[in-house]
Design a protein around this motif. Structure first.
Motif, PDB file in Angstrom:
ATOM      1  N   PRO A   7     -79.388  43.510  27.139  1.00 52.17           N
ATOM      2  CA  PRO A   7     -79.340  42.068  26.857  1.00 52.17           C
ATOM      3  C   PRO A   7     -77.901  41.606  26.742  1.00 52.17           C
ATOM      4  O   PRO A   7     -77.015  42.374  26.362  1.00 52.17           O
ATOM      5  CB  PRO A   7     -80.079  41.944  25.520  1.00 52.17           C
ATOM      6  CG  PRO A   7     -80.903  43.182  25.407  1.00 52.17           C
ATOM      7  CD  PRO A   7     -80.150  44.263  26.128  1.00 52.17           C
ATOM      8  N   LEU A   8     -77.650  40.351  27.059  1.00 50.45           N
ATOM      9  CA  LEU A   8     -76.282  39.848  27.076  1.00 50.45           C
ATOM     10  C   LEU A   8     -75.562  40.063  25.749  1.00 50.45           C
ATOM     11  O   LEU A   8     -74.367  40.362  25.719  1.00 50.45           O
ATOM     12  CB  LEU A   8     -76.273  38.363  27.436  1.00 50.45           C
ATOM     13  CG  LEU A   8     -76.482  38.032  28.918  1.00 50.45           C
ATOM     14  CD1 LEU A   8     -76.498  36.526  29.130  1.00 50.45           C
ATOM     15  CD2 LEU A   8     -75.386  38.671  29.769  1.00 50.45           C
ATOM     16  N   GLU A   9     -76.293  39.941  24.629  1.00 48.56           N
ATOM     17  CA  GLU A   9     -75.612  40.091  23.336  1.00 48.56           C
ATOM     18  C   GLU A   9     -75.199  41.529  23.059  1.00 48.56           C
ATOM     19  O   GLU A   9     -74.361  41.786  22.200  1.00 48.56           O
ATOM     20  CB  GLU A   9     -76.509  39.593  22.191  1.00 48.56           C
ATOM     21  CG  GLU A   9     -77.799  40.372  22.003  1.00 48.56           C
ATOM     22  CD  GLU A   9     -78.966  39.798  22.790  1.00 48.56           C
ATOM     23  OE1 GLU A   9     -80.120  40.056  22.395  1.00 48.56           O
ATOM     24  OE2 GLU A   9     -78.707  39.091  23.787  1.00 48.56           O
ATOM     25  N   LEU A  10     -75.782  42.491  23.827  1.00 49.88           N
ATOM     26  CA  LEU A  10     -75.435  43.895  23.634  1.00 49.88           C
ATOM     27  C   LEU A  10     -74.620  44.471  24.788  1.00 49.88           C
ATOM     28  O   LEU A  10     -74.098  45.578  24.688  1.00 49.88           O
ATOM     29  CB  LEU A  10     -76.715  44.737  23.477  1.00 49.88           C
ATOM     30  CG  LEU A  10     -77.627  44.392  22.295  1.00 49.88           C
ATOM     31  CD1 LEU A  10     -78.864  45.278  22.318  1.00 49.88           C
ATOM     32  CD2 LEU A  10     -76.876  44.538  20.982  1.00 49.88           C
ATOM     33  N   ALA A  11     -74.534  43.734  25.883  1.00 56.23           N
ATOM     34  CA  ALA A  11     -73.879  44.255  27.081  1.00 56.23           C
ATOM     35  C   ALA A  11     -72.376  44.396  26.857  1.00 56.23           C
ATOM     36  O   ALA A  11     -71.758  43.580  26.169  1.00 56.23           O
ATOM     37  CB  ALA A  11     -74.131  43.333  28.272  1.00 56.23           C
ATOM     38  N   PRO A  12     -71.756  45.446  27.425  1.00 58.51           N
ATOM     39  CA  PRO A  12     -70.307  45.618  27.296  1.00 58.51           C
ATOM     40  C   PRO A  12     -69.552  44.535  28.048  1.00 58.51           C
ATOM     41  O   PRO A  12     -70.108  43.850  28.912  1.00 58.51           O
ATOM     42  CB  PRO A  12     -70.059  46.998  27.914  1.00 58.51           C
ATOM     43  CG  PRO A  12     -71.215  47.228  28.822  1.00 58.51           C
ATOM     44  CD  PRO A  12     -72.383  46.547  28.184  1.00 58.51           C
ATOM     45  N   LEU A  13     -68.301  44.371  27.720  1.00 58.50           N
ATOM     46  CA  LEU A  13     -67.477  43.326  28.307  1.00 58.50           C
ATOM     47  C   LEU A  13     -67.436  43.420  29.829  1.00 58.50           C
ATOM     48  O   LEU A  13     -67.321  42.416  30.525  1.00 58.50           O
ATOM     49  CB  LEU A  13     -66.052  43.404  27.738  1.00 58.50           C
ATOM     50  CG  LEU A  13     -65.068  42.311  28.188  1.00 58.50           C
ATOM     51  CD1 LEU A  13     -65.590  40.942  27.764  1.00 58.50           C
ATOM     52  CD2 LEU A  13     -63.689  42.579  27.579  1.00 58.50           C
ATOM     53  N   GLU A  14     -67.567  44.647  30.364  1.00 60.14           N
ATOM     54  CA  GLU A  14     -67.480  44.841  31.813  1.00 60.14           C
ATOM     55  C   GLU A  14     -68.570  44.076  32.553  1.00 60.14           C
ATOM     56  O   GLU A  14     -68.465  43.821  33.739  1.00 60.14           O
ATOM     57  CB  GLU A  14     -67.617  46.324  32.163  1.00 60.14           C
ATOM     58  CG  GLU A  14     -66.428  47.174  31.745  1.00 60.14           C
ATOM     59  CD  GLU A  14     -66.621  47.752  30.351  1.00 60.14           C
ATOM     60  OE1 GLU A  14     -67.299  47.104  29.538  1.00 60.14           O
ATOM     61  OE2 GLU A  14     -66.089  48.841  30.096  1.00 60.14           O
ATOM     62  N   LEU A  15     -69.663  43.704  31.863  1.00 64.53           N
ATOM     63  CA  LEU A  15     -70.774  43.022  32.522  1.00 64.53           C
ATOM     64  C   LEU A  15     -70.658  41.516  32.459  1.00 64.53           C
ATOM     65  O   LEU A  15     -71.527  40.820  32.979  1.00 64.53           O
ATOM     66  CB  LEU A  15     -72.102  43.464  31.890  1.00 64.53           C
ATOM     67  CG  LEU A  15     -72.420  44.944  31.948  1.00 64.53           C
ATOM     68  CD1 LEU A  15     -73.837  45.176  31.492  1.00 64.53           C
ATOM     69  CD2 LEU A  15     -72.224  45.488  33.342  1.00 64.53           C
ATOM     70  N   ALA A  16     -69.639  40.998  31.814  1.00 57.02           N
ATOM     71  CA  ALA A  16     -69.520  39.560  31.714  1.00 57.02           C
ATOM     72  C   ALA A  16     -69.373  38.951  33.100  1.00 57.02           C
ATOM     73  O   ALA A  16     -68.696  39.483  33.977  1.00 57.02           O
ATOM     74  CB  ALA A  16     -68.295  39.185  30.869  1.00 57.02           C
ATOM     75  N   PRO A  17     -70.013  37.786  33.365  1.00 55.44           N
ATOM     76  CA  PRO A  17     -69.923  37.153  34.659  1.00 55.44           C
ATOM     77  C   PRO A  17     -68.511  36.861  35.129  1.00 55.44           C
ATOM     78  O   PRO A  17     -68.243  36.743  36.320  1.00 55.44           O
ATOM     79  CB  PRO A  17     -70.725  35.853  34.477  1.00 55.44           C
ATOM     80  CG  PRO A  17     -71.689  36.170  33.389  1.00 55.44           C
ATOM     81  CD  PRO A  17     -70.938  37.093  32.461  1.00 55.44           C
ATOM     82  N   SER A  18     -67.555  36.771  34.227  1.00 53.11           N
ATOM     83  CA  SER A  18     -66.179  36.483  34.609  1.00 53.11           C
ATOM     84  C   SER A  18     -65.356  37.731  34.877  1.00 53.11           C
ATOM     85  O   SER A  18     -64.158  37.667  35.085  1.00 53.11           O
ATOM     86  CB  SER A  18     -65.493  35.680  33.491  1.00 53.11           C
ATOM     87  OG  SER A  18     -65.494  36.401  32.287  1.00 53.11           O
ATOM     88  N   ALA A  19     -66.038  38.898  34.908  1.00 53.55           N
ATOM     89  CA  ALA A  19     -65.310  40.147  35.114  1.00 53.55           C
ATOM     90  C   ALA A  19     -64.574  40.149  36.444  1.00 53.55           C
ATOM     91  O   ALA A  19     -64.983  39.504  37.394  1.00 53.55           O
ATOM     92  CB  ALA A  19     -66.277  41.327  35.043  1.00 53.55           C
ATOM     93  N   SER A  20     -63.494  40.897  36.533  1.00 54.32           N
ATOM     94  CA  SER A  20     -62.665  40.947  37.736  1.00 54.32           C
ATOM     95  C   SER A  20     -63.473  41.414  38.935  1.00 54.32           C
ATOM     96  O   SER A  20     -64.256  42.347  38.867  1.00 54.32           O
ATOM     97  CB  SER A  20     -61.493  41.898  37.519  1.00 54.32           C
ATOM     98  OG  SER A  20     -60.731  42.045  38.684  1.00 54.32           O
ATOM     99  N   GLY A  21     -63.276  40.719  40.056  1.00 52.84           N
ATOM    100  CA  GLY A  21     -63.910  41.136  41.309  1.00 52.84           C
ATOM    101  C   GLY A  21     -65.287  40.556  41.500  1.00 52.84           C
ATOM    102  O   GLY A  21     -65.892  40.784  42.553  1.00 52.84           O
ATOM    103  N   VAL A  22     -65.800  39.781  40.573  1.00 55.69           N
ATOM    104  CA  VAL A  22     -67.135  39.223  40.696  1.00 55.69           C
ATOM    105  C   VAL A  22     -67.034  37.818  41.282  1.00 55.69           C
ATOM    106  O   VAL A  22     -66.212  37.024  40.865  1.00 55.69           O
ATOM    107  CB  VAL A  22     -67.834  39.165  39.308  1.00 55.69           C
ATOM    108  CG1 VAL A  22     -69.169  38.458  39.410  1.00 55.69           C
ATOM    109  CG2 VAL A  22     -68.003  40.554  38.765  1.00 55.69           C
ATOM    110  N   ARG A  23     -67.892  37.563  42.241  1.00 58.21           N
ATOM    111  CA  ARG A  23     -67.871  36.234  42.856  1.00 58.21           C
ATOM    112  C   ARG A  23     -68.384  35.184  41.881  1.00 58.21           C
ATOM    113  O   ARG A  23     -69.321  35.427  41.152  1.00 58.21           O
ATOM    114  CB  ARG A  23     -68.753  36.222  44.100  1.00 58.21           C
ATOM    115  CG  ARG A  23     -68.282  37.164  45.198  1.00 58.21           C
ATOM    116  CD  ARG A  23     -69.124  37.001  46.431  1.00 58.21           C
ATOM    117  NE  ARG A  23     -68.784  38.006  47.429  1.00 58.21           N
ATOM    118  CZ  ARG A  23     -69.322  38.051  48.630  1.00 58.21           C
ATOM    119  NH1 ARG A  23     -70.223  37.174  48.975  1.00 58.21           N
ATOM    120  NH2 ARG A  23     -68.957  38.995  49.464  1.00 58.21           N
TER     121      ARG A  23
END
Length: 255
Positions: free
Chosen positions: A238-254
């Motif tokens: 779930p988003l509240e438990l997901a690590p920072l790497e999964l954030a939609p603004s992570a590097s390399g993500v469209r």
């Protein structure tokens, strides 16, 4: 998710240790709310002899021990549960949200072009339609707790493959008919695979085995193929438990 008025149902015996309760209204959303509300009530009511309740889109299988409780008694529990959820309109647990990064096309999504051709649109439009909506997990299916969801707003239902694959990889993101799914584990499959998430969905050391449940919300997000390995070892959470790497603004993500 809440049930304000339970819709009409029919009850059928399924062998000597289960009943199948089917919601029969013409409102598919209300049918779904009713059977899932009933399943939750039965799971929590504490009635002796009830093993569990497995809800789908419009029905729920109620399993029981015929030595401890009769089918007639279980029918009474079902009736009471329907009356209770119709009376209280009690909300279920608030849905959790999941962000699902996906690489579309190529060997990750071998049927992307097939789906685009059948729909009469280009592959970018298929991806746009698949990523622009949020998906409610309607029920858990095979294999291994696959999240069954209403599909994207494609112009036409997606036909299944004439020759199902003997092996579809874990994380495959697929569509068929008017439905969408993620494959938590390697298994045969006849759905059209349009992409793959690098996240691990199934964890055999976890209870439950998958992190989502019916009523939870999934959103798919396109990532570059070269970023697939950046998610190695990460699990869908779930988003509240997901690590920072999964954030939609992570590097390399469209965007």
């Amino acid at each position: 998710m809440s049930v304000l008025t339970a819709v009409p149902t029919e009850v059928y015996e399924s062998g000597d240790s289960a009943l199948r309760v089917v919601a029969i209204s013409e409102a598919s959303e209300e049918n779904w709310l009713t059977v899932h509300g009933l399943a939750q009530w039965l799971e929590n009511c504490g009635a002796e002899g009830l093993h569990g309740a497995v809800p789908t889109y419009d029905s729920v299988l109620v399993e029981f021990d015929p030595i401890l409780v009769s089918a007639r008694q279980v029918r009474a529990f079902v009736k009471l549960g329907l009356l209770e959820i119709g009376r209280t309109g009690e909300p279920a647990t608030a849905p959790r949200e999941f962000d699902v990064p996906v690489v579309y096309g190529g060997h990750y999504g071998p049927d992307l072009e097939r789906v685009a051709l059948y729909q009469g649109i280009d592959t970018e439009e298929v991806i746009r339609l698949h990523t622009e909506k949020t998906y409610t997990v309607r029920c858990l299916g095979a294999p291994a707790g696959s999240p069954m969801m209403d599909g994207p707003a494609f112009p036409k239902p997606v036909p299944r493959l004439k020759d199902p694959r003997l092996s579809v990889p874990a994380g495959a993101v697929a569509v068929a008919g008017r439905q969408a799914v993620i494959a938590p584990a390697v298994a045969p499959g006849g759905w059209c695979v349009i992409g793959q998430t690098p996240l691990s969905v199934l964890n055999i050391r976890r209870e439950p085995l998958v992190p989502y449940k019916p009523g939870d919300i999934l959103r798919f997000r396109e990532i570059h193929p070269e970023d697939f390995n950046n998610y190695a070892g990460l699990e869908l959470e779930p988003l509240e438990l997901a690590p920072l790497e999964l954030a939609p603004s992570a590097s390399g993500v469209r965007p």
